[in-house]
Design a protein around this motif. Structure first.
Motif, PDB file in Angstrom:
ATOM      1  N   LEU A 273       0.764  -1.355   0.146  1.00 25.62           N
ATOM      2  CA  LEU A 273      -0.042  -0.057   0.002  1.00 25.62           C
ATOM      3  C   LEU A 273       0.988   1.308  -0.063  1.00 25.62           C
ATOM      4  CD1 LEU A 273      -2.770   1.333   0.333  1.00 25.62           C
ATOM      5  CD2 LEU A 273      -2.575   1.001   2.801  1.00 25.62           C
ATOM      6  N   LEU A 274       1.889   1.197   0.827  1.00 29.11           N
ATOM      7  CA  LEU A 274       2.853   2.543   0.913  1.00 29.11           C
ATOM      8  C   LEU A 274       3.454   2.643  -0.438  1.00 29.11           C
ATOM      9  CD1 LEU A 274       4.175   4.605   2.607  1.00 29.11           C
ATOM     10  CD2 LEU A 274       5.825   3.024   3.231  1.00 29.11           C
ATOM     11  N   ALA A 275       3.615   1.576  -1.005  1.00 28.78           N
ATOM     12  CA  ALA A 275       4.697   1.528  -2.566  1.00 28.78           C
ATOM     13  C   ALA A 275       3.745   2.266  -3.441  1.00 28.78           C
ATOM     14  CB  ALA A 275       5.315   0.400  -2.780  1.00 28.78           C
ATOM     15  N   SER A 276       2.534   1.810  -3.220  1.00 31.21           N
ATOM     16  CA  SER A 276       1.457   2.116  -4.491  1.00 31.21           C
ATOM     17  C   SER A 276       1.212   3.598  -4.174  1.00 31.21           C
ATOM     18  CB  SER A 276       0.120   1.279  -4.239  1.00 31.21           C
ATOM     19  OG  SER A 276       0.346   0.074  -4.338  1.00 31.21           O
ATOM     20  N   ILE A 277       1.066   4.205  -2.915  1.00 30.63           N
ATOM     21  CA  ILE A 277       0.606   5.441  -2.689  1.00 30.63           C
ATOM     22  C   ILE A 277       2.111   6.456  -3.192  1.00 30.63           C
ATOM     23  CG2 ILE A 277       0.598   7.302  -1.036  1.00 30.63           C
ATOM     24  CD1 ILE A 277      -1.394   5.204   0.540  1.00 30.63           C
ATOM     25  N   ILE A 278       3.297   6.075  -2.960  1.00 33.04           N
ATOM     26  CA  ILE A 278       4.434   6.763  -3.179  1.00 33.04           C
ATOM     27  C   ILE A 278       4.747   6.720  -4.650  1.00 33.04           C
ATOM     28  CG2 ILE A 278       6.884   6.972  -3.150  1.00 33.04           C
ATOM     29  CD1 ILE A 278       6.523   6.041   0.045  1.00 33.04           C
ATOM     30  N   GLY A 279       4.304   5.590  -5.428  1.00 32.92           N
ATOM     31  CA  GLY A 279       4.595   5.337  -6.845  1.00 32.92           C
ATOM     32  C   GLY A 279       3.372   5.842  -7.637  1.00 32.92           C
ATOM     33  N   GLY A 280       2.263   5.769  -7.249  1.00 32.62           N
ATOM     34  CA  GLY A 280       1.053   5.932  -7.931  1.00 32.62           C
ATOM     35  C   GLY A 280       0.167   4.935  -8.162  1.00 32.62           C
ATOM     36  N   PHE A 281      -1.172   4.912  -7.242  1.00 33.84           N
ATOM     37  CA  PHE A 281      -2.296   4.083  -7.621  1.00 33.84           C
ATOM     38  C   PHE A 281      -2.705   3.960  -9.278  1.00 33.84           C
ATOM     39  CE2 PHE A 281      -3.478   3.400  -3.176  1.00 33.84           C
ATOM     40  CZ  PHE A 281      -3.648   2.016  -3.377  1.00 33.84           C
ATOM     41  N   GLY A 282      -2.988   2.891  -9.662  1.00 30.29           N
ATOM     42  CA  GLY A 282      -3.372   2.906 -11.047  1.00 30.29           C
ATOM     43  C   GLY A 282      -2.474   3.103 -12.197  1.00 30.29           C
ATOM     44  N   THR A 283      -1.139   2.615 -11.943  1.00 32.34           N
ATOM     45  CA  THR A 283      -0.160   3.033 -12.895  1.00 32.34           C
ATOM     46  C   THR A 283       0.595   1.663 -13.233  1.00 32.34           C
ATOM     47  OG1 THR A 283       1.664   3.531 -11.115  1.00 32.34           O
ATOM     48  CG2 THR A 283       0.363   5.320 -12.220  1.00 32.34           C
ATOM     49  N   LEU A 284       0.497   0.675 -12.183  1.00 33.62           N
ATOM     50  CA  LEU A 284       1.059  -0.609 -12.232  1.00 33.62           C
ATOM     51  C   LEU A 284       2.560  -0.708 -12.098  1.00 33.62           C
ATOM     52  CD1 LEU A 284       0.346  -3.627 -12.785  1.00 33.62           C
ATOM     53  CD2 LEU A 284       0.998  -3.408 -14.947  1.00 33.62           C
ATOM     54  N   ALA A 285       3.382   0.104 -12.699  1.00 35.78           N
ATOM     55  CA  ALA A 285       4.739   0.306 -12.671  1.00 35.78           C
ATOM     56  C   ALA A 285       5.065   1.176 -11.502  1.00 35.78           C
ATOM     57  CB  ALA A 285       5.329   0.745 -13.612  1.00 35.78           C
ATOM     58  N   GLY A 286       4.193   2.021 -11.104  1.00 36.04           N
ATOM     59  CA  GLY A 286       4.524   2.946 -10.135  1.00 36.04           C
ATOM     60  C   GLY A 286       4.682   2.219  -8.768  1.00 36.04           C
ATOM     61  N   TYR A 345      11.657   9.718   9.012  1.00 32.89           N
ATOM     62  CA  TYR A 345      11.848  10.314   7.743  1.00 32.89           C
ATOM     63  C   TYR A 345      10.879   9.766   6.634  1.00 32.89           C
ATOM     64  CZ  TYR A 345      15.463  13.337   9.556  1.00 32.89           C
ATOM     65  OH  TYR A 345      16.055  14.093  10.294  1.00 32.89           O
ATOM     66  N   LEU A 346      10.851   8.286   6.781  1.00 29.40           N
ATOM     67  CA  LEU A 346       9.924   7.898   5.739  1.00 29.40           C
ATOM     68  C   LEU A 346       8.403   8.115   6.222  1.00 29.40           C
ATOM     69  CD1 LEU A 346      11.710   4.266   5.514  1.00 29.40           C
ATOM     70  CD2 LEU A 346      11.382   6.029   3.568  1.00 29.40           C
ATOM     71  N   GLY A 347       8.234   8.276   7.456  1.00 24.91           N
ATOM     72  CA  GLY A 347       6.866   8.526   7.882  1.00 24.91           C
ATOM     73  C   GLY A 347       6.398   9.817   7.289  1.00 24.91           C
ATOM     74  N   LEU A 348       7.360  10.901   7.481  1.00 22.86           N
ATOM     75  CA  LEU A 348       7.123  12.056   6.909  1.00 22.86           C
ATOM     76  C   LEU A 348       7.062  12.352   5.500  1.00 22.86           C
ATOM     77  CD1 LEU A 348       9.666  14.117   9.245  1.00 22.86           C
ATOM     78  CD2 LEU A 348       7.176  13.996   9.762  1.00 22.86           C
ATOM     79  N   ILE A 349       7.730  11.567   4.811  1.00 19.37           N
ATOM     80  CA  ILE A 349       7.818  11.385   3.318  1.00 19.37           C
ATOM     81  C   ILE A 349       6.201  11.044   2.951  1.00 19.37           C
ATOM     82  CG2 ILE A 349       8.664  10.126   1.327  1.00 19.37           C
ATOM     83  CD1 ILE A 349      11.398  10.632   2.591  1.00 19.37           C
ATOM     84  N   PHE A 350       6.042   9.738   3.589  1.00 18.97           N
ATOM     85  CA  PHE A 350       4.424   9.281   3.408  1.00 18.97           C
ATOM     86  C   PHE A 350       3.462  10.226   3.573  1.00 18.97           C
ATOM     87  CE2 PHE A 350       0.744   7.139   4.846  1.00 18.97           C
ATOM     88  CZ  PHE A 350       0.477   6.380   3.787  1.00 18.97           C
ATOM     89  N   ILE A 351       3.546  11.132   4.658  1.00 17.72           N
ATOM     90  CA  ILE A 351       2.469  12.101   4.838  1.00 17.72           C
ATOM     91  C   ILE A 351       2.755  13.169   3.777  1.00 17.72           C
ATOM     92  CG2 ILE A 351       1.866  13.850   6.630  1.00 17.72           C
ATOM     93  CD1 ILE A 351       2.803  12.151   8.729  1.00 17.72           C
ATOM     94  N   ALA A 352       3.791  13.601   3.362  1.00 19.06           N
ATOM     95  CA  ALA A 352       4.049  14.369   2.455  1.00 19.06           C
ATOM     96  C   ALA A 352       3.477  14.095   0.982  1.00 19.06           C
ATOM     97  CB  ALA A 352       5.482  14.954   1.951  1.00 19.06           C
ATOM     98  N   PHE A 353       3.318  12.831   0.733  1.00 18.18           N
ATOM     99  CA  PHE A 353       2.880  12.356  -0.604  1.00 18.18           C
ATOM    100  C   PHE A 353       1.435  12.387  -0.638  1.00 18.18           C
ATOM    101  CE2 PHE A 353       7.186  10.809  -1.922  1.00 18.18           C
ATOM    102  CZ  PHE A 353       6.965  10.583  -3.236  1.00 18.18           C
ATOM    103  N   VAL A 354       1.052  11.804   0.447  1.00 13.33           N
ATOM    104  CA  VAL A 354      -0.346  12.048   0.674  1.00 13.33           C
ATOM    105  C   VAL A 354      -1.240  13.137   0.632  1.00 13.33           C
ATOM    106  CG1 VAL A 354      -2.577  11.448   2.258  1.00 13.33           C
ATOM    107  CG2 VAL A 354      -0.737   9.813   2.023  1.00 13.33           C
TER     108      VAL A 354
END
Length: 386
Positions: A273-286, A345-354
């Protein structure tokens, strides 16, 4: 070890802190494949599968138990390539079983039912004596032989993968390059991941994939125009479960061990789920790029030799390390703010992406280009061609 080490390029140790290690990249491949399988159903149908780790764990445990002779139909003599196929079939079968119940519901109720199935599987595998003498701790492959990826039935085109088995290969692939086990595993697992990605991409660009997107956008309308959306959702879930199981089989083939916490646990699905949010949902390679980003940041902030903190302590001059900054020495600032702070920092990055990059890395890039990277590149080539 860095990317350049794979092809013998002398990038220098100063780049090691910026690039993930070969072993990290191997994990990026099989976890990335798992994340892509998660995105295949969740990103393209809109149904979040919180129990996706169940299919990943199924493939992983199949490989280890088969290698240890704990299964009736597949044993230690079964080739790893055959085990990948069996894992895919088993993952698809379990997905159909779970989907037949879960797809009677929608939204958060669907997610919770899949999570419930995964928790049942988690408890079962932790108490199944057939796995090992202590199933709570998982199981390891007892055979010294490694798992091989290659052309079935052709011994000269079989190469072993794994962290602890296999010797270096001279003149690998006829290119005059000598590869160690880690580098060989990198290429072989990467090749399987690429083939799986291309297969998933082919499905998405078929009429079946178009209906999946229609279900995501407006399921009621898709049903109104005559599509049996339940069958399409079941098919998408089965395909997703199959490739999730393949990813788990690759994990077990490389690691040569499994544990409930690293396969069936909810946090395994959370990684996807984290990888999909950072890479992009509905992009497959994301999701693969999302996990690569996650692991790269984690590697930079690790306390190990390749980490940024240790790199700064070893390379900065003593005079600078002992310099005073707001009442603290620079080395103290490095230790407090960088060393071992990856999760912070990964937690902060996750919040920033959302909040600021809701489309993820690849989704945002596609929005900027007005289409996929391949489409944009093809358009540029057409403009430049005479």
């Amino acid at each position: 070890m860095v990317y350049g080490a794979l092809i013998g390029s002398p990038l220098g140790d100063e780049f090691a802190v910026l690039l993930p290690r070969v072993r990290t990249m191997i994990a990026v491949f099989y976890v990335g494949l798992f994340a892509m399988s998660f995105d295949f159903v969740s990103g393209y149908t809109g149904y979040l599968s919180f129990g996706h780790a169940m299919f990943y764990g199924t493939g992983a445990y199949l490989v280890v138990m088969a290698a240890n002779g704990a299964l009736p139909l597949v044993g230690a003599e079964t080739s790893f390539m055959t085990l990948l196929v069996v894992a895919a079939l088993l993952g698809a079968a379990f997905a159909l079983l779970v989907g037949s119940v879960s797809f009677r519901l929608t939204g958060v109720y669907f997610a919770m039912v899949t999570l419930g199935f995964a928790e049942v599987a988690h408890v079962f595998i932790r108490n199944w004596d057939r796995v090992s003498d202590n199933p709570r701790d998982g199981a390891a492959v007892t055979s010294p032989d490694g798992f091989a990826i290659g052309v079935p039935g052709v011994d000269d085109l079989q190469w072993s993968i794994g962290r602890l088995v296999g010797d270096s290969v001279e003149n690998a692939f006829g290119l005059g390059i000598e590869l160690g086990t880690a580098e060989l595993s990198y290429y072989l697992i990467g090749a399987v991941t690429l083939l799986c990605y291309l297969a998933l991409q082919r499905v998405l660009h078929s009429p079946f994939g178009r209906v999946m997107v229609a279900v995501r956008e407006n399921e009621e309308r898709a049903r109104a125009v005559g599509y049996d959306t339940f069958r399409y959702k079941m098919g998408a879930f089965a395909i997703s479960g199959a490739f999730a199981a393949v990813a788990g089989a690759l994990f077990a083939g490389y690691r040569r061990s499994v544990a409930p916490s690293s396969t069936f646990d909810l946090f395994v699905t959370a990684d996807a789920l984290l990888a999909s949010i950072i890479g992009g949902f509905g992009t497959l390679a994301g999701p693969l790029y999302g996990h690569l980003f996650h692991e790269t940041v984690g590697d930079m902030l690790t306390t190990e030799s390749g980490g940024l903190a240790r790199y700064l302590r070893e390379t900065l001059p003593e005079s600078l390390l002992t310099a005073d900054v707001a009442g603290m020495e620079v080395v103290t600032v490095v230790n407090v703010l960088i060393d071992g702070r990856a999760e912070l920092y990964l937690g902060l990055i996750f919040i920033a992406f959302v909040l600021f990059v809701p489309r993820g890395l690849l989704g945002t890039l596609r929005d900027r280009l007005g289409g996929t990277v391949a489409e944009a590149a093809a358009e540029r080539l057409r403009r430049w061609s005479p």
